[in-house]
Design a protein around this motif. Structure first.
Motif, PDB file in Angstrom:
ATOM      1  N   GLU A 258       0.823  -1.204   0.000  1.00 45.27           N
ATOM      2  CA  GLU A 258       0.000   0.000   0.000  1.00 45.27           C
ATOM      3  C   GLU A 258       0.861   1.260   0.000  1.00 45.27           C
ATOM      4  O   GLU A 258       0.584   2.218  -0.739  1.00 45.27           O
ATOM      5  CB  GLU A 258      -0.916  -0.012   1.234  1.00 45.27           C
ATOM      6  CG  GLU A 258      -1.777   1.232   1.392  1.00 45.27           C
ATOM      7  CD  GLU A 258      -2.870   1.358   0.341  1.00 45.27           C
ATOM      8  OE1 GLU A 258      -3.527   2.414   0.311  1.00 45.27           O
ATOM      9  OE2 GLU A 258      -3.066   0.403  -0.462  1.00 45.27           O
ATOM     10  N   GLN A 259       1.919   1.266   0.801  1.00 48.05           N
ATOM     11  CA  GLN A 259       2.780   2.449   0.909  1.00 48.05           C
ATOM     12  C   GLN A 259       3.554   2.735  -0.368  1.00 48.05           C
ATOM     13  O   GLN A 259       3.866   3.894  -0.650  1.00 48.05           O
ATOM     14  CB  GLN A 259       3.748   2.272   2.082  1.00 48.05           C
ATOM     15  CG  GLN A 259       3.066   2.293   3.444  1.00 48.05           C
ATOM     16  CD  GLN A 259       4.012   1.962   4.573  1.00 48.05           C
ATOM     17  OE1 GLN A 259       5.086   1.368   4.365  1.00 48.05           O
ATOM     18  NE2 GLN A 259       3.640   2.320   5.789  1.00 48.05           N
ATOM     19  N   SER A 297      -7.341   2.267   6.166  1.00 48.00           N
ATOM     20  CA  SER A 297      -8.162   2.191   4.956  1.00 48.00           C
ATOM     21  C   SER A 297      -8.028   0.823   4.287  1.00 48.00           C
ATOM     22  O   SER A 297      -9.001   0.295   3.733  1.00 48.00           O
ATOM     23  CB  SER A 297      -7.771   3.298   3.976  1.00 48.00           C
ATOM     24  OG  SER A 297      -6.411   3.152   3.558  1.00 48.00           O
ATOM     25  N   VAL A 298      -6.836   0.244   4.361  1.00 42.91           N
ATOM     26  CA  VAL A 298      -6.626  -1.083   3.771  1.00 42.91           C
ATOM     27  C   VAL A 298      -7.365  -2.143   4.577  1.00 42.91           C
ATOM     28  O   VAL A 298      -7.888  -3.114   4.032  1.00 42.91           O
ATOM     29  CB  VAL A 298      -5.125  -1.413   3.691  1.00 42.91           C
ATOM     30  CG1 VAL A 298      -4.900  -2.809   3.130  1.00 42.91           C
ATOM     31  CG2 VAL A 298      -4.408  -0.393   2.820  1.00 42.91           C
ATOM     32  N   LEU A 299      -7.419  -1.960   5.899  1.00 41.06           N
ATOM     33  CA  LEU A 299      -8.173  -2.888   6.742  1.00 41.06           C
ATOM     34  C   LEU A 299      -9.639  -2.882   6.344  1.00 41.06           C
ATOM     35  O   LEU A 299     -10.282  -3.942   6.268  1.00 41.06           O
ATOM     36  CB  LEU A 299      -8.017  -2.504   8.210  1.00 41.06           C
ATOM     37  CG  LEU A 299      -8.785  -3.387   9.206  1.00 41.06           C
ATOM     38  CD1 LEU A 299      -8.341  -4.836   9.099  1.00 41.06           C
ATOM     39  CD2 LEU A 299      -8.590  -2.870  10.629  1.00 41.06           C
ATOM     40  N   MET A 300     -10.184  -1.700   6.039  1.00 39.11           N
ATOM     41  CA  MET A 300     -11.575  -1.625   5.595  1.00 39.11           C
ATOM     42  C   MET A 300     -11.760  -2.326   4.255  1.00 39.11           C
ATOM     43  O   MET A 300     -12.762  -3.014   4.038  1.00 39.11           O
ATOM     44  CB  MET A 300     -12.012  -0.161   5.504  1.00 39.11           C
ATOM     45  CG  MET A 300     -12.057   0.566   6.844  1.00 39.11           C
ATOM     46  SD  MET A 300     -13.055  -0.294   8.084  1.00 39.11           S
ATOM     47  CE  MET A 300     -14.662  -0.299   7.279  1.00 39.11           C
ATOM     48  N   ASP A 301     -10.795  -2.145   3.349  1.00 37.82           N
ATOM     49  CA  ASP A 301     -10.849  -2.855   2.060  1.00 37.82           C
ATOM     50  C   ASP A 301     -10.865  -4.364   2.280  1.00 37.82           C
ATOM     51  O   ASP A 301     -11.606  -5.101   1.612  1.00 37.82           O
ATOM     52  CB  ASP A 301      -9.648  -2.478   1.192  1.00 37.82           C
ATOM     53  CG  ASP A 301      -9.716  -1.057   0.662  1.00 37.82           C
ATOM     54  OD1 ASP A 301     -10.802  -0.451   0.728  1.00 37.82           O
ATOM     55  OD2 ASP A 301      -8.670  -0.557   0.195  1.00 37.82           O
ATOM     56  N   LEU A 302     -10.032  -4.814   3.216  1.00 41.72           N
ATOM     57  CA  LEU A 302      -9.938  -6.247   3.512  1.00 41.72           C
ATOM     58  C   LEU A 302     -11.245  -6.768   4.096  1.00 41.72           C
ATOM     59  O   LEU A 302     -11.725  -7.852   3.716  1.00 41.72           O
ATOM     60  CB  LEU A 302      -8.787  -6.486   4.480  1.00 41.72           C
ATOM     61  CG  LEU A 302      -8.541  -7.930   4.934  1.00 41.72           C
ATOM     62  CD1 LEU A 302      -8.273  -8.830   3.740  1.00 41.72           C
ATOM     63  CD2 LEU A 302      -7.368  -7.978   5.921  1.00 41.72           C
TER      64      LEU A 302
END
Length: 309
Positions: A258-259, A297-302
Motif C-alpha cells: 500500500e505504501q 483504509s486497507v483494513l476496511m478494504d480487507l
C-alpha cells in the motif's frame, strides 16, 4: 574490467483499464458466457493481475463489489473468470444503479519476467574493488563507494542526490577527496544489495534461499527501488514477494504494498488473508492490530473483500 556471461533478470509490465457503462439497465438482457473458451498459448513467465469493480456515484470502486485475480501462465489454458459477480437483486438494491445506469471498471496489469544470458562487463569487480570510484555513501555507519556514471544511468534519484552534493561542495571549501552522500533510514546491507543490482542486473545470491532473511531483504529492496526509481528492480521484488506471502508476512507485506503503490502485491496479500484459515492465524498473532495502526483504509478494504469471499 573482465568480460563474462551473466544472467540478467528482465522485467516488463503494462497496465491499463476499461470502463463499461451500461445505459438502459432495465432493457438489458444479462447472459452468462462459458469460461472454457480457447486461448492462444502464452509464453512462460507471463502473469496477469487485475480487478473488476462496480463504481459508486463518484466513480470510485465499491470494495464489496471488487473482485481481484492474480494469475501466472505456464502453459496454454482455458479462459477463466467468475461464475457469479453480482445478482440482479443485489445490484438493484445496492444504491449504485442510478437513472437505470451503472458502470464497471476492469483494471489489468500484465507482467513479464524472464532470465537472459548476456555477455557483459564485470561491473561487480568494478564496484567491490572501488577502482575509479568518485562518490561515497554513508549508510547506517558504513561508507560505500560507487561511480557517478553508473548511478546516473540507472537511477535518476541517486544521480540528483550526487549532483546536489557536488554543487554543495563547490559552494563551500572542498575538504573530502570525493563527494559524500548521506543515506538515512536504510540498512547498509539493503543499500549494498541495491548497488549490486545497479551494477550487475542481478540480485545477491542469498535472496534465492527463500528464507525469512531473503524475504526481509526483498521488503527492503522494494522500498529502496521505489525510493530511487529503479523500476525494474521494484517489479522483480514485487514478483518475489507475491510468491512468499505467508501468515507471518502477509500483514507487513500488505502495508508495504500500500505504501509503495504495488497493486499486484496488495491484491495477492488480500486474497491470501480472506481465506478463513489464514485469517484465523493472523488474528491470533495480532497482525490486524498492526494493519489498523498503519493502514486503516486497507483494513476496511480487507473487511469488505472478506464479506464477499
Amino acid at each position: 574490467m573482465s568480460s563474462r556471461s551473466t544472467s540478467a533478470i528482465i522485467a516488463r509490465a503494462v497496465s491499463g483499464h476499461h470502463l463499461l457503462k451500461i445505459d438502459g439497465y432495465s432493457q438489458t438482457k444479462l447472459v452468462s458466457v462459458s469460461r472454457d473458451l480457447p486461448v492462444v498459448p502464452i509464453l512462460q513467465g507471463i502473469s496477469a493481475q487485475g480487478s473488476l469493480s462496480l463504481l459508486d456515484r463518484d466513480g470510485k470502486p465499491v470494495p464489496s463489489y471488487t473482485h481481484t485475480f492474480n494469475r501466472s501462465f505456464k502453459t496454454s489454458e482455458g479462459s477463466w473468470g467468475w461464475y457469479s459477480y453480482i445478482t440482479r437483486s443485489a445490484l438493484e438494491n445496492s444504491g449504485y444503479l442510478k437513472d437505470d445506469n451503472f458502470t464497471l471498471r476492469c483494471d489489468i496489469t500484465v507482467t513479464e519476467l524472464r532470465v537472459e544470458e548476456t555477455e557483459d562487463c564485470d561491473f561487480a569487480d568494478l564496484l567491490w574493488k572501488k577502482e575509479g570510484a568518485d562518490v561515497a555513501f554513508e549508510v547506517d555507519g558504513e561508507t560505500l563507494t560507487a561511480h557517478r556514471w553508473v548511478l546516473a544511468a540507472r537511477s535518476p534519484i541517486l544521480k540528483a542526490a550526487v549532483r546536489a552534493e557536488l554543487l554543495g561542495e563547490l559552494e563551500r571549501e572542498r575538504n573530502t577527496p570525493i563527494a559524500t552522500v548521506r543515506i538515512d533510514n536504510m540498512e547498509a546491507k539493503v543499500f549494498k544489495a541495491l548497488l549490486h543490482y545497479i551494477y550487475t542486473d542481478t540480485l545477491p545470491d542469498e535472496m534465492d534461499k527463500g528464507d525469512e532473511a531473503a524475504t526481509a531483504m526483498a521488503h527492503g529492496l522494494l522500498e529502496a527501488a521505489d525510493r530511487y526509481k529503479v523500476e525494474r528492480l521494484k517489479l522483480i521484488c514485487e514478483d518475489m514477494l507475491c510468491k512468499r506471502v505467508s501468515t507471518g508476512t502477509a500483514i507487513t507485506t500488505l502495508v508495504l504494498a500500500e505504501q509503495h503503490h504495488c497493486q499486484r502485491l496488495k491484491i495477492t496479500c488480500i486474497d491470501f488473508l480472506v481465506s478463513p484459515k489464514n485469517m484465523e492465524v493472523v488474528l491470533e498473532n495480532g497482525g490486524f492490530k498492526h494493519l489498523q495502526r498503519s493502514c486503516p483504509s486497507v483494513l476496511m478494504d480487507l473487511i469488505e473483500r472478506a464479506k464477499v469471499a
